[in-house]
Design a protein around this motif. Structure first.
Motif, PDB file in Angstrom:
ATOM      1  N   MET A   1      27.915   3.778 -55.827  1.00  0.00           N
ATOM      2  CA  MET A   1      27.572   3.843 -54.417  1.00  0.00           C
ATOM      3  C   MET A   1      26.099   4.244 -54.275  1.00  0.00           C
ATOM      4  SD  MET A   1      30.192   3.264 -52.425  1.00  0.00           S
ATOM      5  CE  MET A   1      31.953   3.359 -52.341  1.00  0.00           C
ATOM      6  N   ARG A   2      25.512   3.725 -53.209  1.00  0.00           N
ATOM      7  CA  ARG A   2      24.151   4.129 -52.855  1.00  0.00           C
ATOM      8  C   ARG A   2      24.201   4.714 -51.449  1.00  0.00           C
ATOM      9  NH1 ARG A   2      20.005  -0.596 -54.357  1.00  0.00           N
ATOM     10  NH2 ARG A   2      18.501   0.990 -53.763  1.00  0.00           N
ATOM     11  N   TYR A   3      23.267   5.624 -51.178  1.00  0.00           N
ATOM     12  CA  TYR A   3      23.261   6.346 -49.908  1.00  0.00           C
ATOM     13  C   TYR A   3      21.888   6.214 -49.267  1.00  0.00           C
ATOM     14  CZ  TYR A   3      27.458   8.117 -52.053  1.00  0.00           C
ATOM     15  OH  TYR A   3      28.685   8.196 -52.647  1.00  0.00           O
ATOM     16  N   ILE A   4      21.886   5.788 -48.013  1.00  0.00           N
ATOM     17  CA  ILE A   4      20.646   5.556 -47.277  1.00  0.00           C
ATOM     18  C   ILE A   4      20.650   6.410 -46.013  1.00  0.00           C
ATOM     19  CG2 ILE A   4      19.230   3.839 -46.061  1.00  0.00           C
ATOM     20  CD1 ILE A   4      19.366   3.192 -48.995  1.00  0.00           C
ATOM     21  N   ARG A   5      19.518   7.022 -45.729  1.00  0.00           N
ATOM     22  CA  ARG A   5      19.314   7.727 -44.459  1.00  0.00           C
ATOM     23  C   ARG A   5      18.250   6.956 -43.705  1.00  0.00           C
ATOM     24  NH1 ARG A   5      18.691  13.641 -45.205  1.00  0.00           N
ATOM     25  NH2 ARG A   5      17.017  13.011 -46.575  1.00  0.00           N
ATOM     26  N   MET A   6      18.598   6.501 -42.508  1.00  0.00           N
ATOM     27  CA  MET A   6      17.690   5.711 -41.674  1.00  0.00           C
ATOM     28  C   MET A   6      17.340   6.530 -40.442  1.00  0.00           C
ATOM     29  SD  MET A   6      16.323   2.527 -41.220  1.00  0.00           S
ATOM     30  CE  MET A   6      17.325   1.411 -42.177  1.00  0.00           C
ATOM     31  N   TYR A   7      16.040   6.744 -40.229  1.00  0.00           N
ATOM     32  CA  TYR A   7      15.571   7.488 -39.062  1.00  0.00           C
ATOM     33  C   TYR A   7      15.310   6.501 -37.936  1.00  0.00           C
ATOM     34  CZ  TYR A   7      14.867  11.276 -42.377  1.00  0.00           C
ATOM     35  OH  TYR A   7      15.061  12.237 -43.319  1.00  0.00           O
ATOM     36  N   LYS A   8      16.313   6.252 -37.162  1.00  0.00           N
ATOM     37  CA  LYS A   8      16.185   5.340 -36.019  1.00  0.00           C
ATOM     38  C   LYS A   8      16.784   6.029 -34.805  1.00  0.00           C
ATOM     39  CE  LYS A   8      14.474   1.315 -37.101  1.00  0.00           C
ATOM     40  NZ  LYS A   8      13.301   0.819 -36.458  1.00  0.00           N
ATOM     41  N   GLY A   9      16.009   6.099 -33.743  1.00  0.00           N
ATOM     42  CA  GLY A   9      16.486   6.714 -32.517  1.00  0.00           C
ATOM     43  C   GLY A   9      17.234   5.730 -31.643  1.00  0.00           C
ATOM     44  N   SER A  10      17.674   6.212 -30.520  1.00  0.00           N
ATOM     45  CA  SER A  10      18.372   5.354 -29.573  1.00  0.00           C
ATOM     46  C   SER A  10      17.355   4.539 -28.781  1.00  0.00           C
ATOM     47  CB  SER A  10      19.237   6.204 -28.640  1.00  0.00           C
ATOM     48  OG  SER A  10      18.433   7.135 -27.954  1.00  0.00           O
ATOM     49  N   GLU A  11      17.856   3.648 -27.957  1.00  0.00           N
ATOM     50  CA  GLU A  11      16.975   2.758 -27.203  1.00  0.00           C
ATOM     51  C   GLU A  11      16.042   3.507 -26.254  1.00  0.00           C
ATOM     52  OE1 GLU A  11      19.314  -0.247 -25.318  1.00  0.00           O
ATOM     53  OE2 GLU A  11      20.211  -0.883 -27.210  1.00  0.00           O
ATOM     54  N   ASP A  12      16.438   4.688 -25.790  1.00  0.00           N
ATOM     55  CA  ASP A  12      15.580   5.445 -24.873  1.00  0.00           C
ATOM     56  C   ASP A  12      14.530   6.281 -25.600  1.00  0.00           C
ATOM     57  OD1 ASP A  12      17.081   7.488 -25.947  1.00  0.00           O
ATOM     58  OD2 ASP A  12      17.855   8.206 -24.038  1.00  0.00           O
ATOM     59  N   GLY A  13      14.456   6.158 -26.923  1.00  0.00           N
ATOM     60  CA  GLY A  13      13.437   6.860 -27.692  1.00  0.00           C
ATOM     61  C   GLY A  13      13.859   8.221 -28.206  1.00  0.00           C
ATOM     62  N   ALA A  14      15.086   8.651 -27.911  1.00  0.00           N
ATOM     63  CA  ALA A  14      15.579   9.939 -28.410  1.00  0.00           C
ATOM     64  C   ALA A  14      15.719   9.865 -29.938  1.00  0.00           C
ATOM     65  CB  ALA A  14      16.919  10.269 -27.767  1.00  0.00           C
ATOM     66  N   PRO A  15      15.529  10.990 -30.627  1.00  0.00           N
ATOM     67  CA  PRO A  15      15.612  10.969 -32.094  1.00  0.00           C
ATOM     68  C   PRO A  15      17.028  10.661 -32.564  1.00  0.00           C
ATOM     69  CG  PRO A  15      15.453  13.209 -31.302  1.00  0.00           C
ATOM     70  CD  PRO A  15      15.249  12.319 -30.105  1.00  0.00           C
ATOM     71  N   GLY A  16      17.131  10.127 -33.754  1.00  0.00           N
ATOM     72  CA  GLY A  16      18.433   9.819 -34.317  1.00  0.00           C
ATOM     73  C   GLY A  16      18.354   9.521 -35.797  1.00  0.00           C
ATOM     74  N   VAL A  17      19.497   9.651 -36.448  1.00  0.00           N
ATOM     75  CA  VAL A  17      19.617   9.391 -37.875  1.00  0.00           C
ATOM     76  C   VAL A  17      20.917   8.625 -38.092  1.00  0.00           C
ATOM     77  CG1 VAL A  17      19.913  10.448 -40.155  1.00  0.00           C
ATOM     78  CG2 VAL A  17      18.396  11.504 -38.489  1.00  0.00           C
ATOM     79  N   THR A  18      20.862   7.631 -38.984  1.00  0.00           N
ATOM     80  CA  THR A  18      22.069   6.928 -39.397  1.00  0.00           C
ATOM     81  C   THR A  18      22.184   7.051 -40.906  1.00  0.00           C
ATOM     82  OG1 THR A  18      21.869   5.348 -37.576  1.00  0.00           O
ATOM     83  CG2 THR A  18      23.320   4.736 -39.376  1.00  0.00           C
TER      84      THR A  18
END
Length: 193
Positions: A1-18
């Motif tokens: 398995m590989r694990y990725i952390r993606m720093y992408k916020g929501s459409e309104d520009g709020a911070p987020g992580v997937t």
């Protein structure tokens, strides 16, 4: 398995992580999205029906590859918030279930220990197993996304075969939730002098 952390916020520009847990063929087994407005899990809220390109994701400027230990710590911080747990009588106990429409047999094992031969972990879950093949496991994930009914009852045995790997972590600290200010309420421990 590989694990990725993606720093992408929501459409309104709020911070987020997937966060993604991806197998060698590119299938996402677990996915967690943490944004200022809440948490979303796969498969309850998100159903990925095709493989992803792990190499492309890892090269993205907003992504980084992380260790399985780091992924598990973040996962453990939010796992208790899953909507699936509301569909069970008590998620802290072992249960056996049957999917009403497909007749698939499920086991919920709070420790995450494999119940034995023939049982496979349902992709997207640490504690949920289905009896059958890999195709049955992925089909179960899709049915759970569609919120198909499961009839739960106490298992006849609470034992699991050895060896097993317990998947229990206790997270103590702000983690992703604190970083994104999702849990704004002060902890009870902070108010004790």
């Amino acid at each position: 398995m590989r694990y990725i952390r993606m720093y992408k916020g929501s459409e309104d520009g709020a911070p987020g992580v997937t966060l993604y847990e991806i197998d060698a063929e590119g299938w996402v087994h677990r996915q967690l999205q943490v944004h200022a407005d809440g948490v979303r899990f796969s498969p309850e809220d998100i159903l990925l029906r095709r493989p992803v390109s792990v190499s492309y994701m890892a090269k993205h400027p907003d992504a980084e590859e992380i260790t399985s230990e780091e992924f598990e710590l973040h996962w453990a911080e939010f796992d208790h918030r899953r909507r699936f747990r509301d569909r069970m009588p008590n998620p802290w106990r072992a249960w056996q279930g049957q999917m009403v429409e497909s007749k698939r047999v499920l086991r919920w094992v709070p420790s995450g220990a494999n119940p034995g031969d023939g049982w496979l972990r349902v992709p997207g879950f640490v504690r949920l197993y289905v009896y059958g093949s890999s195709d049955e496991a992925w089909a179960t994930q899709r049915e759970l996304f569609l919120e198909r009914d499961v009839q739960w009852h106490m298992p006849t045995s609470d034992t699991v075969e050895q060896p097993y790997a317990a998947a229990r972590f206790i997270v103590n600290g702000p983690g992703l939730a604190g970083a994104l200010r999702i849990d704004e309420q002060p902890s009870a421990a902070a108010s004790v002098s």
